[in-house]
Design a protein around this motif. Structure first.
Motif, PDB file in Angstrom:
ATOM      1  N   MET A 153      14.373 -21.025  25.135  1.00 18.31           N
ATOM      2  CA  MET A 153      13.311 -20.069  25.243  1.00 18.31           C
ATOM      3  C   MET A 153      13.596 -19.115  24.119  1.00 18.31           C
ATOM      4  SD  MET A 153      11.001 -19.779  27.207  1.00 18.31           S
ATOM      5  CE  MET A 153      10.655 -20.114  28.713  1.00 18.31           C
ATOM      6  N   LEU A 154      12.558 -18.791  23.636  1.00 14.77           N
ATOM      7  CA  LEU A 154      12.380 -17.505  22.418  1.00 14.77           C
ATOM      8  C   LEU A 154      12.808 -16.305  22.719  1.00 14.77           C
ATOM      9  CD1 LEU A 154       8.684 -18.273  20.927  1.00 14.77           C
ATOM     10  CD2 LEU A 154      11.174 -18.815  19.957  1.00 14.77           C
ATOM     11  N   ARG A 155      13.365 -15.691  21.849  1.00 17.44           N
ATOM     12  CA  ARG A 155      14.038 -14.256  22.134  1.00 17.44           C
ATOM     13  C   ARG A 155      12.817 -13.389  22.527  1.00 17.44           C
ATOM     14  NH1 ARG A 155      17.060 -13.085  16.979  1.00 17.44           N
ATOM     15  NH2 ARG A 155      15.528 -11.382  17.075  1.00 17.44           N
ATOM     16  N   HIS A 156      13.136 -12.307  23.195  1.00 14.20           N
ATOM     17  CA  HIS A 156      11.804 -11.045  23.621  1.00 14.20           C
ATOM     18  C   HIS A 156      11.189 -10.865  22.354  1.00 14.20           C
ATOM     19  CE1 HIS A 156      10.700  -7.345  25.120  1.00 14.20           C
ATOM     20  NE2 HIS A 156      10.413  -8.081  26.277  1.00 14.20           N
ATOM     21  N   VAL A 157      11.769 -10.559  21.349  1.00 20.69           N
ATOM     22  CA  VAL A 157      11.185 -10.114  20.080  1.00 20.69           C
ATOM     23  C   VAL A 157      10.234 -10.808  19.418  1.00 20.69           C
ATOM     24  CG1 VAL A 157      13.131  -8.336  19.499  1.00 20.69           C
ATOM     25  CG2 VAL A 157      12.907 -10.807  18.475  1.00 20.69           C
ATOM     26  N   ASN A 158      10.224 -12.261  19.905  1.00 17.82           N
ATOM     27  CA  ASN A 158       9.569 -13.393  19.261  1.00 17.82           C
ATOM     28  C   ASN A 158       8.428 -13.651  20.038  1.00 17.82           C
ATOM     29  OD1 ASN A 158      12.484 -14.272  18.012  1.00 17.82           O
ATOM     30  ND2 ASN A 158      10.844 -13.745  16.626  1.00 17.82           N
ATOM     31  N   ARG A 159       8.066 -12.901  21.153  1.00 21.40           N
ATOM     32  CA  ARG A 159       7.081 -13.127  22.209  1.00 21.40           C
ATOM     33  C   ARG A 159       6.177 -11.934  22.237  1.00 21.40           C
ATOM     34  NH1 ARG A 159       7.927 -16.112  26.982  1.00 21.40           N
ATOM     35  NH2 ARG A 159       9.250 -17.822  26.386  1.00 21.40           N
ATOM     36  N   PHE A 160       4.899 -12.409  22.431  1.00 21.64           N
ATOM     37  CA  PHE A 160       3.794 -11.363  22.851  1.00 21.64           C
ATOM     38  C   PHE A 160       4.005 -10.726  24.016  1.00 21.64           C
ATOM     39  CE2 PHE A 160       1.341 -13.702  19.810  1.00 21.64           C
ATOM     40  CZ  PHE A 160       0.823 -12.806  18.890  1.00 21.64           C
ATOM     41  N   HIS A 161       3.396  -9.349  24.139  1.00 19.34           N
ATOM     42  CA  HIS A 161       3.448  -8.746  25.216  1.00 19.34           C
ATOM     43  C   HIS A 161       2.141  -7.962  25.517  1.00 19.34           C
ATOM     44  CE1 HIS A 161       7.743  -8.789  24.022  1.00 19.34           C
ATOM     45  NE2 HIS A 161       7.882  -9.573  25.202  1.00 19.34           N
ATOM     46  N   GLY A 162       1.659  -8.410  26.732  1.00 21.09           N
ATOM     47  CA  GLY A 162       0.196  -7.768  26.872  1.00 21.09           C
ATOM     48  C   GLY A 162      -0.974  -8.604  26.245  1.00 21.09           C
ATOM     49  N   HIS A 163      -1.877  -8.330  26.418  1.00 14.95           N
ATOM     50  CA  HIS A 163      -3.167  -9.234  26.070  1.00 14.95           C
ATOM     51  C   HIS A 163      -3.968  -8.570  25.143  1.00 14.95           C
ATOM     52  CE1 HIS A 163      -3.029 -11.837  29.507  1.00 14.95           C
ATOM     53  NE2 HIS A 163      -2.899 -10.798  30.322  1.00 14.95           N
ATOM     54  N   GLY A 164      -3.537  -7.426  24.738  1.00 18.71           N
ATOM     55  CA  GLY A 164      -4.347  -6.810  23.765  1.00 18.71           C
ATOM     56  C   GLY A 164      -4.183  -7.290  22.120  1.00 18.71           C
ATOM     57  N   SER A 165      -2.875  -7.898  22.027  1.00 14.41           N
ATOM     58  CA  SER A 165      -2.674  -8.444  20.608  1.00 14.41           C
ATOM     59  C   SER A 165      -2.829  -9.711  20.698  1.00 14.41           C
ATOM     60  CB  SER A 165      -0.988  -8.371  20.728  1.00 14.41           C
ATOM     61  OG  SER A 165      -0.402  -7.193  20.644  1.00 14.41           O
ATOM     62  N   LEU A 166      -3.076 -10.375  21.675  1.00 16.62           N
ATOM     63  CA  LEU A 166      -3.648 -11.808  21.902  1.00 16.62           C
ATOM     64  C   LEU A 166      -5.219 -11.585  21.669  1.00 16.62           C
ATOM     65  CD1 LEU A 166      -2.162 -13.623  24.974  1.00 16.62           C
ATOM     66  CD2 LEU A 166      -1.881 -14.266  22.377  1.00 16.62           C
ATOM     67  N   ARG A 167      -5.747 -10.763  22.061  1.00 14.87           N
ATOM     68  CA  ARG A 167      -7.438 -10.626  21.642  1.00 14.87           C
ATOM     69  C   ARG A 167      -7.576 -10.526  20.263  1.00 14.87           C
ATOM     70  NH1 ARG A 167      -8.395  -6.505  26.105  1.00 14.87           N
ATOM     71  NH2 ARG A 167      -7.298  -7.282  27.560  1.00 14.87           N
ATOM     72  N   TYR A 168      -6.589  -9.558  19.687  1.00 13.85           N
ATOM     73  CA  TYR A 168      -6.785  -9.396  18.207  1.00 13.85           C
ATOM     74  C   TYR A 168      -6.376 -10.511  17.487  1.00 13.85           C
ATOM     75  CZ  TYR A 168      -5.934  -7.252  13.737  1.00 13.85           C
ATOM     76  OH  TYR A 168      -6.068  -6.795  12.527  1.00 13.85           O
ATOM     77  N   VAL A 169      -5.687 -11.389  17.812  1.00 10.44           N
ATOM     78  CA  VAL A 169      -5.267 -12.997  17.057  1.00 10.44           C
ATOM     79  C   VAL A 169      -6.696 -13.714  17.291  1.00 10.44           C
ATOM     80  CG1 VAL A 169      -4.023 -14.670  16.608  1.00 10.44           C
ATOM     81  CG2 VAL A 169      -2.858 -12.666  17.112  1.00 10.44           C
ATOM     82  N   TYR A 170      -7.132 -13.587  18.621  1.00  5.54           N
ATOM     83  CA  TYR A 170      -8.244 -14.523  18.830  1.00  5.54           C
ATOM     84  C   TYR A 170      -9.369 -13.995  18.089  1.00  5.54           C
ATOM     85  CZ  TYR A 170      -6.285 -16.684  23.075  1.00  5.54           C
ATOM     86  OH  TYR A 170      -5.358 -17.372  23.929  1.00  5.54           O
ATOM     87  N   ALA A 171      -9.758 -12.648  17.934  1.00  4.81           N
ATOM     88  CA  ALA A 171     -10.694 -12.439  17.249  1.00  4.81           C
ATOM     89  C   ALA A 171     -10.723 -12.408  15.680  1.00  4.81           C
ATOM     90  CB  ALA A 171     -11.228 -10.781  17.596  1.00  4.81           C
ATOM     91  N   ARG A 172      -9.674 -12.139  15.205  1.00  4.05           N
ATOM     92  CA  ARG A 172      -9.380 -11.827  13.598  1.00  4.05           C
ATOM     93  C   ARG A 172      -8.722 -13.130  13.142  1.00  4.05           C
ATOM     94  NH1 ARG A 172      -9.855  -6.711  15.184  1.00  4.05           N
ATOM     95  NH2 ARG A 172     -11.691  -5.674  14.653  1.00  4.05           N
ATOM     96  N   GLY A 173      -7.895 -13.989  13.697  1.00  2.00           N
ATOM     97  CA  GLY A 173      -6.980 -14.858  13.094  1.00  2.00           C
ATOM     98  C   GLY A 173      -7.867 -16.167  12.685  1.00  2.00           C
ATOM     99  N   GLN A 174      -7.043 -16.799  11.618  1.00  2.00           N
ATOM    100  CA  GLN A 174      -7.493 -18.044  11.141  1.00  2.00           C
ATOM    101  C   GLN A 174      -6.960 -19.142  12.143  1.00  2.00           C
ATOM    102  OE1 GLN A 174      -5.816 -18.092   7.394  1.00  2.00           O
ATOM    103  NE2 GLN A 174      -7.282 -16.606   6.597  1.00  2.00           N
ATOM    104  N   ALA A 175      -7.839 -20.343  12.181  1.00  2.00           N
ATOM    105  CA  ALA A 175      -7.555 -21.292  13.177  1.00  2.00           C
ATOM    106  C   ALA A 175      -7.261 -22.577  12.310  1.00  2.00           C
ATOM    107  CB  ALA A 175      -8.740 -21.735  14.198  1.00  2.00           C
ATOM    108  N   ILE A 176      -6.339 -23.302  12.959  1.00  2.00           N
ATOM    109  CA  ILE A 176      -6.118 -24.604  12.326  1.00  2.00           C
ATOM    110  C   ILE A 176      -5.934 -25.630  13.501  1.00  2.00           C
ATOM    111  CG2 ILE A 176      -4.381 -26.261  11.272  1.00  2.00           C
ATOM    112  CD1 ILE A 176      -3.432 -23.747   9.533  1.00  2.00           C
TER     113      ILE A 176
END
Length: 115
Positions: A1-24
């Motif tokens: 399992m990944l350490r706590h500092v290497n995981r997302f917490h909450g949906h706001g950050s995920l929405r930001y990556v979905y909206a502005r992130g680059q996709a491969i």
């Protein structure tokens, strides 16, 4: 399992990556990523829809397999990135570990996330 500092917490950050992130994309996975200069450690998330795998047990198994591959690759990945790995093929459940690892490493190298 990944350490706590290497995981997302909450949906706001995920929405930001979905909206502005680059996709491969690959045949079974999609990776969205974006640089986050405010973070010292990279953050990772694995997203599997219920439409892909109905059973929570199967979704969690795939999620654990991918998190383990990311954990082993973490020393080689540059820090300061937010990465979301999305699974959209149910075949990932029966894909051999070596093939899945090669696919994820290919996505990371295409994104230029390796040191």
């Amino acid at each position: 399992m990944l350490r706590h500092v290497n995981r997302f917490h909450g949906h706001g950050s995920l929405r930001y990556v979905y909206a502005r992130g680059q996709a491969i994309r690959s045949s079974q996975l999609t990776m969205k990523y974006i640089a986050n200069p405010r973070r010292r450690h990279g953050r990772f998330s694995v997203v599997i829809s219920k439409k892909v795998l109905k059973s929570a047990v199967k979704r969690n198994r795939v999620r654990r397999r991918i998190y383990e591959i990311i954990r082993l690759e973490l020393p080689h990945i540059r820090s300061g990135f937010d990465v979301v790995v999305m699974v959209f093929s149910p075949e990932v459940l029966v894909t051999p570990h070596d093939d899945l690892r090669a696919a994820i490493k290919q996505l990371f190298s295409q994104a230029g996330l390796y040191k």
